[in-house]
Design an enzyme around this catalytic site. Structure first.
Site, PDB file in Angstrom:
ATOM      1  N   TYR A  66      16.333  46.208 -47.808  1.00 14.28           N
ATOM      2  CA  TYR A  66      17.180  45.065 -47.474  1.00 14.28           C
ATOM      3  C   TYR A  66      17.789  44.510 -48.765  1.00 14.28           C
ATOM      4  O   TYR A  66      17.109  43.916 -49.592  1.00 14.28           O
ATOM      5  CB  TYR A  66      16.395  43.974 -46.746  1.00 14.28           C
ATOM      6  CG  TYR A  66      15.739  44.415 -45.448  1.00 14.28           C
ATOM      7  CD1 TYR A  66      16.171  45.552 -44.768  1.00 14.28           C
ATOM      8  CD2 TYR A  66      14.689  43.700 -44.896  1.00 14.28           C
ATOM      9  CE1 TYR A  66      15.572  45.957 -43.583  1.00 14.28           C
ATOM     10  CE2 TYR A  66      14.087  44.087 -43.703  1.00 14.28           C
ATOM     11  CZ  TYR A  66      14.536  45.223 -43.059  1.00 14.28           C
ATOM     12  OH  TYR A  66      13.942  45.617 -41.891  1.00 14.28           O
ATOM     13  N   PHE A 214      14.957  43.854 -33.540  1.00 14.58           N
ATOM     14  CA  PHE A 214      16.088  43.389 -32.730  1.00 14.58           C
ATOM     15  C   PHE A 214      15.613  42.598 -31.487  1.00 14.58           C
ATOM     16  O   PHE A 214      16.109  42.823 -30.377  1.00 14.58           O
ATOM     17  CB  PHE A 214      16.979  44.560 -32.274  1.00 14.58           C
ATOM     18  CG  PHE A 214      17.666  45.310 -33.388  1.00 14.58           C
ATOM     19  CD1 PHE A 214      17.867  44.731 -34.632  1.00 14.58           C
ATOM     20  CD2 PHE A 214      18.132  46.614 -33.183  1.00 14.58           C
ATOM     21  CE1 PHE A 214      18.513  45.426 -35.654  1.00 14.58           C
ATOM     22  CE2 PHE A 214      18.784  47.317 -34.199  1.00 14.58           C
ATOM     23  CZ  PHE A 214      18.971  46.717 -35.431  1.00 14.58           C
ATOM     24  N   LEU A 216      16.303  39.748 -30.620  1.00 19.89           N
ATOM     25  CA  LEU A 216      17.427  38.957 -30.088  1.00 19.89           C
ATOM     26  C   LEU A 216      18.667  39.821 -29.911  1.00 19.89           C
ATOM     27  O   LEU A 216      19.762  39.305 -29.699  1.00 19.89           O
ATOM     28  CB  LEU A 216      17.729  37.786 -31.039  1.00 19.89           C
ATOM     29  CG  LEU A 216      16.573  36.819 -31.265  1.00 19.89           C
ATOM     30  CD1 LEU A 216      16.904  35.802 -32.347  1.00 19.89           C
ATOM     31  CD2 LEU A 216      16.212  36.109 -29.957  1.00 19.89           C
ATOM     32  N   GLY A 217      18.494  41.124 -30.049  1.00 22.62           N
ATOM     33  CA  GLY A 217      19.638  42.028 -29.919  1.00 22.62           C
ATOM     34  C   GLY A 217      20.158  42.516 -31.258  1.00 22.62           C
ATOM     35  O   GLY A 217      21.082  43.324 -31.307  1.00 22.62           O
ATOM     36  N   GLY A 218      19.622  41.985 -32.354  1.00 18.77           N
ATOM     37  CA  GLY A 218      20.015  42.455 -33.689  1.00 18.77           C
ATOM     38  C   GLY A 218      21.479  42.201 -33.973  1.00 18.77           C
ATOM     39  O   GLY A 218      21.962  41.076 -33.827  1.00 18.77           O
ATOM     40  N   PHE A 219      22.204  43.271 -34.349  1.00 18.21           N
ATOM     41  CA  PHE A 219      23.615  43.112 -34.736  1.00 18.21           C
ATOM     42  C   PHE A 219      24.507  42.832 -33.518  1.00 18.21           C
ATOM     43  O   PHE A 219      25.660  42.468 -33.661  1.00 18.21           O
ATOM     44  CB  PHE A 219      24.101  44.357 -35.483  1.00 18.21           C
ATOM     45  CG  PHE A 219      23.345  44.583 -36.782  1.00 18.21           C
ATOM     46  CD1 PHE A 219      23.541  43.743 -37.876  1.00 18.21           C
ATOM     47  CD2 PHE A 219      22.423  45.616 -36.909  1.00 18.21           C
ATOM     48  CE1 PHE A 219      22.847  43.916 -39.061  1.00 18.21           C
ATOM     49  CE2 PHE A 219      21.722  45.808 -38.092  1.00 18.21           C
ATOM     50  CZ  PHE A 219      21.936  44.954 -39.169  1.00 18.21           C
ATOM     51  N   THR A 220      23.961  43.057 -32.306  1.00 22.47           N
ATOM     52  CA  THR A 220      24.702  42.751 -31.077  1.00 22.47           C
ATOM     53  C   THR A 220      23.874  41.751 -30.273  1.00 22.47           C
ATOM     54  O   THR A 220      23.087  42.143 -29.411  1.00 22.47           O
ATOM     55  CB  THR A 220      24.897  44.035 -30.229  1.00 22.47           C
ATOM     56  OG1 THR A 220      25.233  45.102 -31.113  1.00 22.47           O
ATOM     57  CG2 THR A 220      25.960  43.870 -29.185  1.00 22.47           C
ATOM     58  N   PRO A 221      24.009  40.459 -30.558  1.00 24.14           N
ATOM     59  CA  PRO A 221      23.142  39.465 -29.906  1.00 24.14           C
ATOM     60  C   PRO A 221      23.139  39.583 -28.381  1.00 24.14           C
ATOM     61  O   PRO A 221      24.170  39.896 -27.773  1.00 24.14           O
ATOM     62  CB  PRO A 221      23.750  38.135 -30.364  1.00 24.14           C
ATOM     63  CG  PRO A 221      24.478  38.451 -31.631  1.00 24.14           C
ATOM     64  CD  PRO A 221      24.954  39.866 -31.499  1.00 24.14           C
ATOM     65  N   LEU A 222      21.977  39.360 -27.796  1.00 25.80           N
ATOM     66  CA  LEU A 222      21.819  39.481 -26.347  1.00 25.80           C
ATOM     67  C   LEU A 222      22.794  38.560 -25.621  1.00 25.80           C
ATOM     68  O   LEU A 222      22.971  37.407 -26.024  1.00 25.80           O
ATOM     69  CB  LEU A 222      20.401  39.061 -25.948  1.00 25.80           C
ATOM     70  CG  LEU A 222      19.265  39.976 -26.365  1.00 25.80           C
ATOM     71  CD1 LEU A 222      17.920  39.291 -26.123  1.00 25.80           C
ATOM     72  CD2 LEU A 222      19.340  41.305 -25.621  1.00 25.80           C
TER      73      LEU A 222
END
Ligand SMILES: NC(=O)c1ccc[n+]([C@@H]2O[C@H](COP(=O)([O-])OP(=O)(O)OC[C@H]3O[C@@H](n4cnc5c(N)ncnc54)[C@H](OP(=O)(O)O)[C@@H]3O)[C@@H](O)[C@H]2O)c1
Length: 289
Positions: A66, A214, A216-222
């Site tokens: 990171y 992820f 919360l969906g990571g790079f594509t939020p839920l």
């Protein structure tokens, strides 16, 4: 479900003396955009780490990839010397290309230098738990005995205390367990992405932690109208409901939601006190069916 512990209750990693609250923190979002370079605002990033400690979080997930290195350096600069109860979990197996790509780093030399980099940048003599991160896009069958042999060597040398796996199949978990104790598995899982349901239940039966990345969906939020509907009824946010659902899903699930915002961190921690009514749970269960 009633949850009287504000951080979701506690969990002890199997065969270890490491006990953490089920609500932890994932540090990936602290690096710059695309998990590359320094944070946009270093003081704001440090505030998130300090607030995590103030809220009682004792489980931090990180990686030297990171930034690269940036997140670990920030954790060290902000929190070292670490409070005794804090468990830092890192991972090896990946590195970053100059083009910001995520590349495998699974050779014996790369795994060894990956551990040494983590130790140096975190300012530690040993890492509590290291996840061996397999670097296919999605979990893919294949041997991991050579990689685990290197981690076992590093464990014998005292540089790694306990071993976990990341981005692996159920079969790979079993194969690894034939070689060493596995204390946690970190795979992609959330309300809308439930391929690991059987694995979660199998690990729960063995007291092994399942740590969804992820959440919360990571790079594509839920995003789901059902999720929003349940959240509105409870006076909570959709992200809080997504986290509360994970805590409810299985007692071996540990959460490491990632955020670069103190406000979001507080909101996420508050999710551990959210009580989901049966009707709401049934609606959420149906999202990915
Ligand atoms: N093993 C692996 O391969 C792997 C892969 C990915 C991640 N991880 C670990 O898993 C952790 C969690 O994954 P993640 O951080 O990628 O994804 P995540 O937790 O699913 O979502 C993070 C995203 O959600 C936003 N967010 C967080 N809290 C929010 C809230 N209350 N309201 C609205 N938005 C919110 C964050 O933005 P803000 O910064 O604006 O809050 C960020 O964009 C990482 O930090 C990392 O430690 C591991």
């Amino acid at each position: 479900m009633t949850n009287t512990d504000t951080l979701g209750g506690r969990f002890t990693f199997p065969g270890t003396s490491l006990t953490v609250h089920r609500m932890g923190y994932g540090a990936m979002q602290l690096a710059g955009p695309q998990v590359w370079g320094p944070p946009r605002d270093s003081e704001a990033a440090a505030s998130v780490l300090r607030e995590a400690m103030a809220l009682g979080i004792d489980h931090i997930d990180t990686s030297d990839a990171y930034g690269p290195h940036v997140t670990n350096q920030l954790i060290r600069a902000t929190l070292h010397p670490y409070p005794k109860n804090v468990v830092i979990v890192s991972k090896v197996g990946g590195r970053r290309g100059e083009d910001k790509s995520w590349l495998p780093a699974l050779s014996p030399a790369e795994l060894r230098s990956g551990i040494q980099d983590n130790l140096r940048h975190l300012g530690l003599d040993a890492i509590d738990i290291v996840n061996l991160r397999m670097m296919s896009m999605t979990p893919t069958e294949g041997p991991l005995d050579q990689e685990l042999a290197v981690l076992l060597e590093l464990k014998r040398e005292g540089l790694v205390r306990h071993i976990g796996l990341s981005n692996v199949t159920a079969r790979q978990v079993e194969q690894a367990q034939a070689l060493t104790e596995i204390v946690c598995v970190q795979n992609h899982y959330n309300l809308a992405h439930r391929g690991d349901d059987a694995l979660i239940d199998a690990l729960a039966r063995q007291g092994i932690a399942y740590v969804p990345f992820f959440p919360l969906g990571g790079f594509t939020p839920l995003q789901s109208s059902t999720l929003t509907g349940v959240a509105n009824e409870l006076g909570a946010t959709p992200m809080q409901v997504a986290l509360a659902w994970l805590l409810h899903r299985s007692p071996n699930i540990l959460l490491i939601p990632g955020t670069s915002s103190v406000a979001h961190l507080r909101e996420n921690v508050a999710a551990a006190s959210l009580v989901l009514p049966a009707k709401g749970l049934a609606a959420l269960d149906g999202i990915a069916r």
